[in-house]
Scaffold this active site. Structure first.
Site, short mmCIF file in Angstrom:
data_model
loop_
_atom_site.label_atom_id
_atom_site.label_comp_id
_atom_site.label_asym_id
_atom_site.label_seq_id
_atom_site.Cartn_x
_atom_site.Cartn_y
_atom_site.Cartn_z
N GLY A 45 -1.28 13.09 4.25
CA GLY A 45 -1.49 13.06 2.67
C GLY A 45 -3.00 13.22 2.45
O GLY A 45 -3.44 13.84 1.39
N HIS A 98 1.75 12.32 8.44
CA HIS A 98 1.00 11.42 7.61
C HIS A 98 -0.36 12.47 7.16
O HIS A 98 -1.37 11.88 7.72
CB HIS A 98 0.49 10.24 8.29
N GLU A 133 3.87 4.29 13.08
CA GLU A 133 3.30 5.50 13.40
C GLU A 133 2.29 5.38 14.58
O GLU A 133 1.80 4.31 14.76
CB GLU A 133 2.49 6.00 12.32
N CYS A 136 5.98 10.87 0.81
CA CYS A 136 4.59 10.94 1.26
C CYS A 136 3.58 9.88 0.62
O CYS A 136 2.50 10.07 0.41
CB CYS A 136 3.87 12.48 0.41
N ALA A 137 4.24 8.80 0.55
CA ALA A 137 3.48 7.64 0.06
C ALA A 137 3.25 6.60 0.91
O ALA A 137 2.20 6.62 1.66
CB ALA A 137 4.29 7.06 -1.29
N ARG A 138 4.12 5.63 1.31
CA ARG A 138 4.11 4.70 2.58
C ARG A 138 5.41 4.65 3.36
O ARG A 138 6.43 4.81 2.86
CB ARG A 138 3.80 3.41 2.06
N THR A 185 4.95 4.32 -4.78
CA THR A 185 4.62 3.05 -5.01
C THR A 185 3.83 2.24 -4.00
O THR A 185 3.71 3.11 -2.88
CB THR A 185 5.90 2.23 -5.12
N ILE A 244 -0.87 9.36 -8.63
CA ILE A 244 -0.06 10.37 -7.75
C ILE A 244 1.19 10.85 -8.53
O ILE A 244 1.62 11.78 -8.78
CB ILE A 244 0.03 9.73 -6.31
N ASP A 287 9.00 3.13 -13.70
CA ASP A 287 7.81 2.46 -13.33
C ASP A 287 7.86 1.04 -14.22
O ASP A 287 7.10 1.52 -15.22
CB ASP A 287 6.56 3.08 -13.22
#
Length: 529
Positions: free
Chosen positions: A285, A283, A265, A234-236, A207, A156, A175
């Site tokens: 995504g 959420h 959530e 927009c990951a976790r 990540t 991503i 990274d």
């Protein structure tokens, strides 16, 4: 050949149902609208393979009813509602669909990025809901020539970077687990210094969620950022410390934030929703028609492959049946995976090779040892996209060499396993054994002989072997309110020592900096198992 039964427990896109219905060797039961008690008690016992989503828990009750099931496909990425260890003991393979929503997540990230720089949602509401035409209130900024910091440059993050380049942005990737060429080949700059990311105009994070990444952007990191920085997640949920994010947005240090995921959530009462400089989505995504279709198709195809015994794509576990694996082997497989995970956390750089060595009767299972060790190493950098089935392909794609060696048993232990991890920056060798059938121990790290239980949060402190060092380390940990639960020390013949300190609590950058500042310190790192 008798037809195999696939039960669809939750709603998936019609395209997936069509694939299942059109296979003459498959009996499809679509139980998405059935009450959950009926699903578990009456329908799951009929299934050979089940497809689930977040609405159906693969828990004790499900597993007790799954008399025939050989595999469960989670139609999506997350498997929080799946008891993977329990499934493994029952010989049930758990598979997910980790890449079907990649483009959806990438494009949502770009949507938040654009919404933040142009304040699109607020201008939209002002005109459409309030019927106010005030162009002067909605001056934004342009993406062109802005520096975008991308934390995590996997499937991503790399695609976000590629699209940002199309907007003529200056993109910087951080990274430590990739080969820098993965970024530079896309004309994206690469850095090993996290401070460089904090200096960017806009920062987006992509990540896995683990001990290293939870809260990795907190008040200390925000204080170092530019005034008016824009943050995207927009990951976790939880990768940004939400309290620090809230304060940064209130103070204006953070100009805007685009948030799709929250630590807990649904987040309908979250204080971030009260701010005028946040764009939020619930959420979303994976919420595109294309991704839902892709998820359903891949889930259906994976289920068919599993029920026919062809393959288990994206398997997250290995089916371990009590009567097929000797009792003494299981703890060694678990130990070598822990050693792999630990070594990756300590080195924190791109992996070049993984070498597994075994002595004793366990050498018969050297292939499995290599698989488990490699999963342990790569989980740290790629998260739940690596599994026991695809791990060798993932390693090959990253140019990682996997070596396996058996040796005569000269160690004095009944069995001994060792892992040598070579990265672009360093090498670490860890050896371990199992006592009394189940007691796992790390017995060697590089040239140091130790006796360490591989569990909890462990600090690795290498130092010159001089008086007073242990006291200095203890003082720093105590001053940071970290209780020592275990302290193990190894010494070599070069007047150096390695201390493994297990503590109760989380290790902060402040703690590492203070330990590093000790005159005797050679290196310091930490790992959590």
């Amino acid at each position: 050949m008798s037809r195999k039964t696939i039960v669809v427990c939750d709603h998936i896109h019609q395209s997936g149902l069509d694939i299942l219905a059109n296979d003459s060797e498959i009996e499809l039961i679509n139980a998405a609208d059935e009450p959950k008690d009926k699903l578990v008690s009456e329908i799951i016992p009929l299934a050979d393979v089940a497809i689930t989503r977040s609405s159906t828990d693969v828990d004790d009750a499900f597993l007790a009813a799954a008399k025939k099931i050989t595999a469960v496909v989670r139609a999506g990425v997350g498997v929080d509602n799946v008891d993977i260890p329990g499934s493994s003991k029952q010989g049930i393979v758990i598979m997910n669909v980790p890449t079907a929503n990649t483009i959806a997540a990438v494009e949502l990230t770009m949507a938040h990025l654009l919404s933040c720089v142009r304040k699109f949602p607020y201008a939209h509401n002002n005109l459409k809901l309030d019927r106010v035409w005030r162009r002067q209130d909605w001056y934004g900024t342009e993406l062109k020539d802005k520096k975008l910091g991308v934390i995590g440059f996997g499937n991503i993050g790399s695609r976000v970077g590629k699209r940002a380049k199309a907007f003529e942005m200056d993109v910087l990737a951080f990274d430590p687990y990739i080969d820098p060429s993965k970024a530079t080949d896309l004309d994206v700059a690469y850095t090993k210094n996290f401070e460089d990311i904090l200096a960017c105009d806009i920062i987006t994070i992509h990540t896995p969620k683990n001990q290293e990444t939870i809260g990795m952007i907190g008040s200390e990191e925000i204080a170092k950022m530019k005034d008016g920085v824009i943050l995207i997640n927009c990951a976790r949920g939880g990768l940004y410390d939400e309290d620090a994010l809230l304060e940064g947005l209130k103070s204006g240090k953070i100009a805007m934030a685009g948030i799709d995921v929250f630590n807990k959530e649904p987040a309908t009462d979250h204080p971030l929703l009260d701010l005028d400089n946040v764009t939020v989505t619930p959420h979303l995504g994976a919420n595109t028609k294309e991704s839902q279709r892709n998820i359903a198709i891949q889930a259906a195809e994976n289920a068919i492959a599993a029920v026919k015994g062809i393959s288990y794509p994206n398997a997250l576990n290995l089916p371990i049946k009590e009567n097929e694996l000797p009792d003494f082997v299981r703890p060694y497989l678990e130990l070598i995976q822990k050693m792999g995970h630990l070594s990756a956390q300590v080195t924190k750089s791109a992996v070049k090779s993984i070498k597994v060595t075994a002595e004793g009767p366990v050498t018969e299972y050297i292939e499995s040892m290599g698989t488990f060790a490699t999963v342990g190493v790569l989980t740290e950098s790629v998260g739940d996209t690596v599994n026991y089935v695809n791990v060798e392909f993932v390693a090959e794609d990253r140019g990682i060499e996997i070596l396996k060696e058996t040796k005569p048993n000269t160690s004095g232990f009944t069995n001994k396993v060792a892992l040598k991890l070579t990265t672009v920056e360093s090498t670490i060798t860890i050896a371990g054994t199992v006592f009394d059938d189940t007691v796992q121990r790390i017995i060697e790290i590089d040239d140091y002989t130790l006796d360490v239980e591989p569990k909890g949060t462990m600090i690795f402190f290498r130092n010159t072997d001089t008086p007073g060092v242990i006291g200095d380390v203890g003082h720093i940990l105590a001053s940071n309110e970290l209780n020592i639960s275990d302290f193990r020390l190894g010494r070599d013949n070069k007047k150096q020592a390695l201390a493994i300190v297990r503590v109760d609590g989380q290790i902060s950058k402040k703690v590492l900096d203070e330990l590093s500042s000790l005159e005797a310190c050679i290196s310091v790192s930490y790992a959590t198992l």
